[in-house]
Design an enzyme around this catalytic site. Sequence first.
Site, PDB file in Angstrom:
ATOM      1  N   CYS A  84      10.304   6.610  -9.016  1.00 39.07           N
ATOM      2  CA  CYS A  84      10.111   4.949  -9.828  1.00 39.07           C
ATOM      3  C   CYS A  84       8.424   5.758  -9.759  1.00 39.07           C
ATOM      4  O   CYS A  84       7.332   5.118 -10.986  1.00 39.07           O
ATOM      5  CB  CYS A  84      10.108   4.561  -9.188  1.00 39.07           C
ATOM      6  SG  CYS A  84       9.888   4.186  -7.769  1.00 39.07           S
ATOM      7  N   HIS A 140       9.569  -0.566  -4.812  1.00 43.45           N
ATOM      8  CA  HIS A 140       9.222  -0.487  -6.548  1.00 43.45           C
ATOM      9  C   HIS A 140       8.394   0.021  -7.260  1.00 43.45           C
ATOM     10  O   HIS A 140       7.415  -0.827  -7.113  1.00 43.45           O
ATOM     11  CB  HIS A 140      10.540  -1.346  -7.795  1.00 43.45           C
ATOM     12  CG  HIS A 140      10.889  -0.398  -8.775  1.00 43.45           C
ATOM     13  ND1 HIS A 140      11.913   0.441  -8.804  1.00 43.45           N
ATOM     14  CD2 HIS A 140      11.454  -1.178  -9.780  1.00 43.45           C
ATOM     15  CE1 HIS A 140      12.279   1.134  -9.745  1.00 43.45           C
ATOM     16  NE2 HIS A 140      11.430  -0.399 -10.565  1.00 43.45           N
ATOM     17  N   ASN A 188       9.342  -1.416 -16.652  1.00 38.62           N
ATOM     18  CA  ASN A 188      10.753  -0.359 -16.020  1.00 38.62           C
ATOM     19  C   ASN A 188      10.610   1.232 -16.129  1.00 38.62           C
ATOM     20  O   ASN A 188      10.977   0.947 -17.459  1.00 38.62           O
ATOM     21  CB  ASN A 188      12.181  -1.434 -15.450  1.00 38.62           C
ATOM     22  CG  ASN A 188      12.105  -1.429 -14.161  1.00 38.62           C
ATOM     23  OD1 ASN A 188      12.178  -0.789 -12.956  1.00 38.62           O
ATOM     24  ND2 ASN A 188      13.387  -2.317 -14.091  1.00 38.62           N
TER      25      ASN A 188
END
Length: 341
Positions: free
Chosen positions: A114, A276, A296
């Site tokens: 990520c 994240h 996301n």
Amino acid sequence: MIRFILILAVALGSRIALAQYYHSFQYNQYRTTESIASQIRNLTKTWTAGNNTLPPSAYYKGVLYDRLGDTRLAPAILVSSDEVELPKSFDARQKWTQCPSLNVVRNQGCCGSCWAISAASAMTDRWCIKSKGREQFSFGATDMLACCHACGDGCKGGYLGPAWQFWVDQGVSSGGPFHSRQGCHPYLIDVCDASGEEPDTPKCSKKCQPGYNVTDVWQDRRYGRVAYSVPADEQKIMEEIYMNGPVQAAFMTYQDFHAYKSGVYRHVWGHLAGGHAVKLMGWGVENGVKYWLVANSWGEDWGDNGFFKIVRGENHCGIERDVHAGLPSFNKHLDLEGVYF
């Protein structure tokens, strides 16, 4: 002696059993059942939880918090911020319609990438925005994931600041969004299945994929002019997004976040699940609650077609604490008027 060995054997047996239980718990903690969703819905009025169809292993994170503070870049702020009139709501997709990358939701697959995915996504947006749509270049996460050794540990996680600095120092090659064969280094890590088996980090390559119109990766890479952090301040983050485009942010996720479907997320249930990195691309107010608009990297099947909203102005889950961005370099030069370092 016999008693000691017996006690040790019992202790080891208990630890093995506990480890097996924890592994099972760790696997199932990410599974969103209807009972969990119902429990969450009883605790919040600002967002809606649902039975997410993704397998438990799909909720990969990838931000390493051990050195996140040490790897944060020096901050930059707008010189004339007093003259910036911010709207009550803002969506980068509506302001810069000439940049289709703003509508793309990437999928990191079964890899803790990520940190690279969201950075590459924001770089792609900013490249287009600063060129007024004339330069469409899709930065790929694979190049950073494989070649940026200062960024962290590949699929096992990384840091935000070094990823942006890598863009400035080494440049980043092209790569299509999730599982696209486009670009010099396409991102080909598969979607997670139920096994949750983590793939190996791709190896750094000086060559582009066969059939691509450029052979040497150094001829394909595009560079950032400067990289920086954004002060942990709601107003400053909004100004940065409004003037220059989406930014990258790190935050802590909890079990209830996996069940997000719509509305303004606020953590209400479950334990800590890990760090994240995502892309902040706007803000607004919904039913009296201020929010950040966020992209996301778990694909379009998660959340609101891959996007979500989270409480703004409270540093909720740390969303405003670690924000990074940068400006592109076109032919090694860029007008930096209005930016102070």
